[in-house]
Design an enzyme around this catalytic site. Structure first.
Site, PDB file in Angstrom:
ATOM      1  N   TRP A 100      62.744 -16.096 -63.724  1.00  0.00           N
ATOM      2  CA  TRP A 100      62.399 -14.796 -64.320  1.00  0.00           C
ATOM      3  C   TRP A 100      62.628 -13.663 -63.333  1.00  0.00           C
ATOM      4  O   TRP A 100      63.094 -12.583 -63.720  1.00  0.00           O
ATOM      5  CB  TRP A 100      60.962 -14.796 -64.855  1.00  0.00           C
ATOM      6  CG  TRP A 100      60.803 -15.709 -66.028  1.00  0.00           C
ATOM      7  CD1 TRP A 100      60.005 -16.811 -66.121  1.00  0.00           C
ATOM      8  CD2 TRP A 100      61.485 -15.618 -67.299  1.00  0.00           C
ATOM      9  NE1 TRP A 100      60.137 -17.406 -67.348  1.00  0.00           N
ATOM     10  CE2 TRP A 100      61.034 -16.705 -68.093  1.00  0.00           C
ATOM     11  CE3 TRP A 100      62.420 -14.740 -67.835  1.00  0.00           C
ATOM     12  CZ2 TRP A 100      61.505 -16.924 -69.391  1.00  0.00           C
ATOM     13  CZ3 TRP A 100      62.882 -14.950 -69.130  1.00  0.00           C
ATOM     14  CH2 TRP A 100      62.421 -16.023 -69.887  1.00  0.00           C
ATOM     15  N   ASP A 171      55.450  -8.621 -62.913  1.00  0.00           N
ATOM     16  CA  ASP A 171      55.606  -9.375 -64.155  1.00  0.00           C
ATOM     17  C   ASP A 171      54.474 -10.404 -64.144  1.00  0.00           C
ATOM     18  O   ASP A 171      54.496 -11.360 -63.386  1.00  0.00           O
ATOM     19  CB  ASP A 171      56.979 -10.055 -64.174  1.00  0.00           C
ATOM     20  CG  ASP A 171      57.182 -10.940 -65.399  1.00  0.00           C
ATOM     21  OD1 ASP A 171      56.230 -11.100 -66.188  1.00  0.00           O
ATOM     22  OD2 ASP A 171      58.294 -11.477 -65.551  1.00  0.00           O
ATOM     23  N   LYS A 195      51.963 -15.886 -73.856  1.00  0.00           N
ATOM     24  CA  LYS A 195      51.425 -16.922 -72.979  1.00  0.00           C
ATOM     25  C   LYS A 195      49.900 -16.921 -72.995  1.00  0.00           C
ATOM     26  O   LYS A 195      49.282 -17.917 -73.292  1.00  0.00           O
ATOM     27  CB  LYS A 195      51.939 -16.755 -71.549  1.00  0.00           C
ATOM     28  CG  LYS A 195      53.295 -17.382 -71.293  1.00  0.00           C
ATOM     29  CD  LYS A 195      54.450 -16.483 -71.592  1.00  0.00           C
ATOM     30  CE  LYS A 195      55.791 -17.178 -71.487  1.00  0.00           C
ATOM     31  NZ  LYS A 195      56.787 -16.390 -70.760  1.00  0.00           N
TER      32      LYS A 195
HETATM   33  C1  LIG Z   1      58.002 -15.886 -70.557  1.00  0.00           C
HETATM   34  C2  LIG Z   1      58.281 -15.023 -69.399  1.00  0.00           C
HETATM   35  C3  LIG Z   1      59.179 -13.944 -69.455  1.00  0.00           C
HETATM   36  C4  LIG Z   1      60.010 -13.641 -70.694  1.00  0.00           C
HETATM   37  O1  LIG Z   1      59.240 -13.082 -71.646  1.00  0.00           O
HETATM   38  P1  LIG Z   1      59.866 -12.543 -73.016  1.00  0.00           P
HETATM   39  O2  LIG Z   1      58.677 -11.934 -73.670  1.00  0.00           O
HETATM   40  O3  LIG Z   1      60.439 -13.728 -73.734  1.00  0.00           O
HETATM   41  O4  LIG Z   1      60.914 -11.558 -72.674  1.00  0.00           O
HETATM   42  C5  LIG Z   1      59.339 -13.142 -68.347  1.00  0.00           C
HETATM   43  N1  LIG Z   1      58.645 -13.393 -67.225  1.00  0.00           N
HETATM   44  C6  LIG Z   1      57.792 -14.421 -67.118  1.00  0.00           C
HETATM   45  C7  LIG Z   1      57.056 -14.623 -65.840  1.00  0.00           C
HETATM   46  C8  LIG Z   1      57.586 -15.262 -68.198  1.00  0.00           C
HETATM   47  O5  LIG Z   1      56.719 -16.283 -68.092  1.00  0.00           O
END
Ligand SMILES: *Cc1c(COP(=O)(O)O)cnc(C)c1O
Length: 360
Positions: A100, A171, A195
């Site tokens: 990511w 993030d 999540k």
């Molecule tokens: C799942 C995830 C993403 C991607 O998220 P989307 O909502 O599908 O764009 C980005 N960063 C992390 C750390 C993730 O776990």
């Protein structure tokens, strides 16, 4: 058969939340309509989005000088929105801790007037740890971007770095509401909801006010300041996802808030890490000090055996245990709504599998 959902996302939701949603499905608070059918300008929906915001503020102790935004486009759109809003004509610094992070870095690099520098990386170690970070960074940089929890690799930051006037942007998609970080240690936090917050389709961004862009971003929907000015109602927001998020926030509050739920997360993760440690068959690919509480990868070291384990696990009702296609093996995602009994059941199953497959 009880199904335990170890999915990395979209992920397990608290059962009481789904039950409330079910009971309110056809008639939300006597309106005769479902939440999905309400106008986003109605007083019923306004109460939902306002409650969602104030609950999140309470749970995360978000200071008043931060805006809470309910957006769309996933965490992945934030990979572009962050540099567009914060780093025009500037340098943006990134820590590369996995898949990511790499996507965040390439999204920033794709923008024309932004210089991107990677200040630390654990790529050479196959992302099995959080790399050592520099003590100081260029004070003219727009921000330092980190991924607090690396969902695929199973690593997390135990401590958030601090770089003077340069804000840390995070993030936090896979460990928001599941850590003891402090919001004031960040300039921006963002997370895809699927999540630990609710259904896919909603993205939460928490932005310190002084970092809101002064100049309009070329596309209104990508403009933090404009979204903030409109209280996330510039256009139709993902209303149903916001409603479920509100219910999840209420549920987290009932679990003793973030501190209460994190204590339970630690207990669940510790049980599984201890079982892996004890085992002669399974091992963790991740360095101890960098281990995630939410996403726990493990392997046997033998691909065929991993496959056999995953197949046998499915038969027992353990869903979505297969590791990410880039890592292989197994991965147990133990988000807030994942029950302790599910971890205990998995461990019992792992022990049985080990006995039957040559562990000694
Ligand atoms: C799942 C995830 C993403 C991607 O998220 P989307 O909502 O599908 O764009 C980005 N960063 C992390 C750390 C993730 O776990």
């Amino acid at each position: 058969m009880t199904i335990y959902n170890f999915s990395a996302g979209p992920a397990v939701l608290p059962k009481p939340v789904l039950e409330i949603a079910q009971s309110e499905m056809l008639d939300y608070k006597g309106s005769g309509m479902s939440v999905m059918e309400l106008s986003h300008r109605s007083s019923l929906f306004e109460a939902i989005i306002q409650d969602a915001e104030s609950l999140l503020r309470e749970l995360m102790a978000i200071p008043d000088n931060y805006k809470v935004l309910f957006l769309q486009g996933g965490a992945s759109l934030q990979f572009s929105m962050v540099p567009l809003n914060l780093a025009q004509g500037k340098k943006a610094l990134y820590v590369n801790t996995g898949s990511w992070s790499k996507k965040a870095i390439s999204a920033a690099k794709a923008l024309e007037n932004i210089e991107v520098e990677v200040i630390a990386s654990s790529e050479e170690q196959n992302f099995t740890s959080i790399p050592e970070l520099p003590e100081t960074v260029d004070q003219k940089a727009a921000y330092v971007h980190i991924t607090t929890n690396n969902t695929i690799e199973g690593t997390a930051y135990a401590k958030i770095p601090s770089y003077g006037d340069v804000p840390v942007v995070a993030d936090m998609s896979s460990n928001i509401l599941a850590n003891d970080y402090k919001v004031e240690d960040f300039g921006v936090i963002y997370a895809g909801a699927q999540k630990n917050i609710g259904p896919a389709g909603l993205t939460v961004a928490i932005v310190r006010e002084d970092l809101l862009n002064q100049e309009a971003v070329f596309a209104p929907m990508l403009d933090y300041a404009l979204q903030a000015k409109n209280n996330s109602l510039y256009n139709t927001p993902p209303t149903y996802a916001i409603y479920i998020a509100k219910l999840v926030f209420e549920w987290v509050k009932e679990q003793g808030g973030v501190a209460g739920i994190t204590a339970k997360d630690r207990e669940k993760a510790q049980l599984l890490y201890d079982a892996i440690e004890k085992s002669n068959l399974f091992k963790s690919p991740v360095e101890k000090a960098s281990r995630s509480l939410t996403n726990i990868p493990f392997v046997t070291g033998d691909e065929a055996l991993d496959k056999a384990f995953n197949q046998a696990a499915l038969v027992e009702g353990f869903e979505n245990l297969t590791g990410h296609r880039s890592v292989g093996g197994m991965r147990a995602s133990l988000y807030n709504a994942f029950p302790l009994e599910g971890v205990e059941a998995l461990i019992a199953f792992m022990e049985k599998f080990e006995q039957e497959n040559g562990g000694n």
